[in-house]
Design an enzyme around this catalytic site. Structure first.
Site, PDB file in Angstrom:
ATOM      1  N   CYS A 194       0.831  -1.220   0.000  1.00  0.00           N
ATOM      2  CA  CYS A 194       0.000   0.000   0.000  1.00  0.00           C
ATOM      3  C   CYS A 194       0.858   1.259   0.000  1.00  0.00           C
ATOM      4  CB  CYS A 194      -0.934   0.008   1.200  1.00  0.00           C
ATOM      5  SG  CYS A 194      -1.765  -1.571   1.427  1.00  0.00           S
ATOM      6  N   HIS A 214      -8.950   4.242  -1.158  1.00  0.00           N
ATOM      7  CA  HIS A 214      -7.601   3.678  -1.070  1.00  0.00           C
ATOM      8  C   HIS A 214      -7.328   2.750  -2.257  1.00  0.00           C
ATOM      9  CE1 HIS A 214      -3.935   2.013   0.351  1.00  0.00           C
ATOM     10  NE2 HIS A 214      -4.402   1.045   1.102  1.00  0.00           N
TER      11      HIS A 214
END
Lengths: 390, 390
Positions: free
Chosen positions: A86, A335
């Site tokens: 991420c 996200h």
């Protein structure tokens, strides 16, 4: 090292775009970044490109960078795919920064992209698990909600942090996202509503987690002298730090802090000659609400034990003394894994330029902004500090 | 930019190691690199790490860099996974070079790893296809043998290159591998034997292709001043270049050259202030025999039309005037995708130091070595030039 500045930022809206291709998403973000440079910039002017992505949903492409570059008219440019889970585009941004700082590149591009809607929902969850320790966590039956939930439970146990304080992060960030036209979740909820949402992994309910998002972002960096020729409002990169850690959380000494984040923050502060008190706003990695609580202390905004109160008391609210995740953060803005790091830079650059568009979103004359981008459960972290033009 | 040198190199043997884990392979290469620095080097001394890998066989891991770093005692170090298909660690090496050149890192590590034996053989072939253009090549039914075979056929058509000249690359590189203790295929064959091997994709027979390989490699770089403190034989990185291209070959103007390789070579030569005539030995990307033929012209060693004769006439043989792939190349030494780029550097560094071990392998007092690492069918290419200590 040469001084480096951001001269252009671009981003798609964050959301679910199952009908779009990876290339069309990346091209949109790239076009926006080139158009954002005053007077425009030709894609061929880029010397070096770094494209962050965890993976590519169902596609599992290799030679990913040239595919994205050709979509954006950047064929030929030296480019590579950077993967740090991420934090992929947080590291892509660091590497683009180093390429310009070294003198090797005059103009570098850092971008990120993820199309998460390609996979059925259950497979997406399984796929995300690859960023944890597959051998010791995923195969043992846990996943990211479970891992972060353990961190949250331990924080409650050690510091008396309450579930309401933790979930207040999700309420704040959803509220912030309402005014952000690029955000995915633009619906405010009350704390009572949040606490009543279905359980995800104790103590998390659905309000404590980010969702599934498609999106892309790109940032253009160049040396300070060149930057002044392009724009009157270059945003300087004054600090860059990064670190890694054991991927499995059972190998770490504590569940209530991320050593990689502390190392990255220390490095960025030291380079910038700044401390936590100098930061006017921050975009931090709230994949789960506890992530933002951990970030407060890892970034030195407060002690671990005070972190729950920081949000509950409104200190990090948009109109508080130290706004965090004005964009809506990962929970409100969305996200899209690989796009998140340079998406955070996109938000900071607009805030530091005073061009956050919706007046209610604009922080009053911020000088320094900080981006905190976490890979997995803290296995890799990049921290950057940006400075508004004088 | 600061001057940068290689102070340590390490590598596993190349071959099939289905019983080994990714971590154990990477740790072995890292330990060897740290031990290769005179006096040894502590893993914690590394400031920045770049780990090249296409993917990880059946595992498809994310947050790949911290997992590899923890296997090598490098937890905490800022590290990311770099993916540029078969050129992954060529780009990792370039990025490690830029990190040191910028002044941000004193010591940087570039590594690469691939474990290809995790997948059944047919799935491995399919998996490799992701480095081509999945949409326009793989789904249309072609694969890398087919793509490179088209390049070979076109070279034969345009330049009169013969099948025997092309396959002579495979004969030469297998012969070179016999003396290399780290090589996978240590069995020499005659040209007649090679031409009689089963057909793979016309005009290629099995002798024209590399195989399936597991392996890892790592290289340690630091600034010139620090390097002189560590070792009397620092190998300087005097040129670094990289480029990309359209991934699908039908988008390119020619099938007999790789524009990304020409751009990368130009950039590396210009930075080094050298030309092709200055290069004493080269490790080039012979995933298929035609790849080495293309490299001869792309690197300026000869014109396109002469490339077939260069190998047939022995110019690039180990005892010829310009040895190419003394290690055995991808065909003889092996091609563990992500490990190949830094594996080429491993070979060059030993040759430039005069420590190629087997006397028959050592090129006499080479001054400059060149590494040419190609991703896919030329979608990404990295070229580096190294210089022996004076």
């Amino acid at each position: 090292m040469r001084r480096v500045a951001v001269i252009g930022v671009g981003q798609t809206s964050y959301g679910l775009s199952p009908e779009r291709t990876l290339k069309s998403l990346f091209a949109e973000a790239a076009r926006a970044a080139f158009a954002d440079v005053p007077g425009g910039l030709d894609p061929g002017a880029v010397d070096e490109a770094y494209i962050g992505s965890l993976s590519t949903g169902g596609s599992q492409l290799g030679n990913f960078a040239p595919l994205m570059l050709e979509s954006a008219g950047m064929t030929g440019v030296s480019g590579r795919h950077v993967e740090s889970a991420c934090a992929s585009s947080g590291f892509a941004f660091r590497d683009a920064y180093l390429a310009v700082a070294s003198g090797a590149a005059r103009i570098a591009a850092a971008g990120g992209i993820e199309k998460m809607s390609d996979l059925p929902r259950e497979r997406t969850r399984s796929w995300l698990g690859v960023s944890g320790d597959v051998e010791w966590e995923r195969l043992a039956g846990t996943n990211f909600p479970g891992i972060y939930a353990m961190m949250a439970r331990r924080h409650m146990h050690e510091h008396g942090t309450t579930k309401a304080q933790i979930t207040a992060v999700g309420v704040k960030n959803r509220a912030n996202a309402v005014a952000n036209p690029t955000a995915q979740v633009r619906k405010a909820i009350t704390l009572d509503q949040a606490l009543a949402m279905p359980m995800l992994a104790d103590p998390f309910c659905l309000a404590d987690a980010c969702g599934i998002t498609d999106g892309a972002s790109m940032v253009l960096l160049c040396d300070w002298e060149t930057a002044r020729a392009f724009t009157d409002t270059p945003v300087e990169v004054v600090g860059s730090g990064a670190g890694t850690d054991f991927v499995a959380i059972h190998d770490r000494p504590s569940l209530t802090r991320l050593p990689a984040a502390r190392k990255a923050a220390c490095q960025a502060y030291a380079q910038a000659g700044l401390g936590p008190a100098d930061i006017d706003l921050a975009e931090v990695h709230d994949c789960f609400t506890i992530g933002e609580i951990l970030a407060y202390a890892d970034l030195g905004f407060c002690d671990e034990a005070e972190a729950g109160r920081l949000v509950a008391d409104g200190v990090t609210a948009r109109d508080g003394p130290r706004p965090v995740n004005v964009s809506g953060g990962l929970i409100g803005k969305g996200h899209p894994i690989g796009a998140t790091g340079t998406g955070q830079i996109y938000e900071l650059v607009h805030q530091l330029r005073g061009t956050a568009r919706e007046p209610s979103r604009q922080i009053a004359a911020p000088r320094y902004g900080l981006a905190h981008n976490v890979g997995g459960s803290g296995g890799s972290v990049a921290v950057h500090i940006l400075k508004a033009a004088d």
